[in-house]
Write a protein that holds these residues in place. Structure first.
Motif, short mmCIF file in Angstrom:
data_model
loop_
_atom_site.label_atom_id
_atom_site.label_comp_id
_atom_site.label_asym_id
_atom_site.label_seq_id
_atom_site.Cartn_x
_atom_site.Cartn_y
_atom_site.Cartn_z
N LEU A 224 0.89 -1.29 -0.07
CA LEU A 224 0.03 0.06 -0.01
C LEU A 224 0.93 1.10 0.20
O LEU A 224 0.65 2.36 -0.70
N ALA A 228 0.79 3.86 -3.06
CA ALA A 228 0.69 5.37 -2.86
C ALA A 228 1.78 6.18 -3.36
O ALA A 228 1.38 7.40 -3.78
N THR A 231 0.49 6.85 -6.99
CA THR A 231 -0.78 7.32 -7.02
C THR A 231 -0.81 8.80 -6.64
O THR A 231 -0.16 9.26 -5.80
N ALA A 234 -2.51 10.41 -3.40
CA ALA A 234 -2.02 9.43 -1.93
C ALA A 234 -0.59 10.05 -1.83
O ALA A 234 0.26 10.64 -2.38
N ALA A 265 -2.08 7.09 3.60
CA ALA A 265 -1.98 7.50 2.26
C ALA A 265 -3.23 8.40 1.64
O ALA A 265 -3.00 9.22 0.92
N ARG A 300 -11.24 6.30 -3.90
CA ARG A 300 -9.56 6.66 -3.59
C ARG A 300 -9.03 5.39 -3.18
O ARG A 300 -7.87 4.95 -3.84
N LEU A 304 -6.15 2.83 -4.84
CA LEU A 304 -4.81 2.65 -4.34
C LEU A 304 -5.04 0.85 -4.26
O LEU A 304 -3.83 0.16 -4.29
#
Length: 328
Positions: A224, A228, A231, A234, A265, A300, A304
């Motif tokens: 994750l 992030a 992204t 994020a 994030a 969102r 992610l």
């Protein structure tokens, strides 16, 4: 089949499950491996968990239940492995089809997306109805922000329990490894809680589930954080900071890792005090952002999640490519 031969199997299973999921008609016809495992657990719970027995006896009965469950699951997985090997060079395909049933990328995405859709289309009523399908807490105690947070928390935790953990054990131990993990995780969800009936009986299942989820929860947090970084909307640094600061504050030894990463994030606060049934459970907050989450935040989080899944595919692909190189 032993590591590293299991890595091509892992990659194939991830791709098949993401593309096909588990067909609804097949579920209606024969059920699902989790429902078969659940039926065995329910039968053992009914037969061995005697309410008039002492705490110690019920704990021993729970240990025996777990041993029987794992023995039956291992025997079934080894039988399937033997049958698939009869296909010779084509053995990977049926093995990957069986292994894909132990992953939940597609269904998790669909269930969480329905919460966002419910909030957007029908407001609080729609959100509560959709989130009740994926969380154990009382949906009537949740406002719109609580519904959104519950969906995002479920996404983070189940990314670890339902995807990364079975993938980890599939990559390490092939079909038997993933099947054994799924049996342990299902036992924990059914009998591993602290109700009067299962406090002693489910002790072994809960402790073993904590142990087998430990590596995957940490890997999920890293996935994750990496997602992030890829992204735009994020913050990878905040995700990593939240993991380091907050993961250990969660009442679960594992759930705090992915939840903290997701919270950081997305600049949210997740977990915290919650209501299960009529019982208020105190828990630490993950992240230091907004508590007022909404449907847009769920979307969102799903973005992610999709990118983290692709990173998991990438790890499996690198491992599979390395295996092929070694073989050649």
């Amino acid at each position: 089949m032993i590591f590293p031969d299991t890595l091509p199997l892992l990659l194939a299973a991830l791709i098949i499950e993401a593309g096909l999921g588990y067909p609804g008609r097949l579920y209606a016809w024969i059920g699902h491996p989790v429902t078969w495992i659940g039926a065995l657990i329910a039968g053992l719970d009914h037969g061995l968990n005697r309410e008039n027995a002492s705490f110690a006896v019920r704990r021993l009965a729970g240990i025996a239940t777990l041993a029987i469950l794992l023995a039956v699951t291992l025997a079934a997985a080894l039988a399937l492995l033997w049958l698939c090997r009869l296909a010779g060079a084509w053995a990977l395909l049926p093995l990957a089809l069986f292994a894909s049933t132990l992953l939940a990328q597609r269904s998790l995405h669909e269930h969480v997306a329905r919460v966002a859709e419910g909030l957007e289309r029908d407001g609080l009523t729609g959100g509560r109805k959709a989130v009740s399908m994926i969380v154990g807490r009382d949906p009537e105690s949740l406002d719109k922000a609580g519904v959104a947070r519950a969906a995002i928390e479920s996404l983070a935790e189940n990314f670890s329990d339902g995807i990364v953990a079975p993938a980890f054990w599939l990559g390490l131990g092939g079909l038997p490894g993933a099947a054994l993990y799924k049996a342990i995780n299902t036992a924990d969800s059914m009998i591993g809680h602290k109700s009067p009936r299962h406090l002693a009986f489910g002790w072994a299942a809960a402790r073993l589930d904590d142990l087998v989820n430990l590596p995957a929860s940490r890997l999920t947090a890293l996935l994750l954080v990496a997602a992030a970084a890829l992204t735009r909307d994020a913050d990878a640094f905040a995700a990593w900071s939240a993991v380091r600061r907050d993961a250990g504050r969660h009442r679960s030894p594992n759930a705090g890792w992915p939840e903290a990463a997701m919270a950081g994030a997305l600049d949210l606060r997740l977990a915290g005090p919650r209501v299960y049934g009529a019982v208020r459970v105190e828990d630490g907050w993950m992240g230091d952002g907004r508590a007022e989450a909404n449907a847009a935040d769920i979307r969102r989080a799903l973005l992610l999640y999709r990118r983290a899944c692709l990173l998991l595919w990438g790890l499996a692909g690198l491992g599979a490519a390395a295996c092929l190189t070694i073989t050649v």
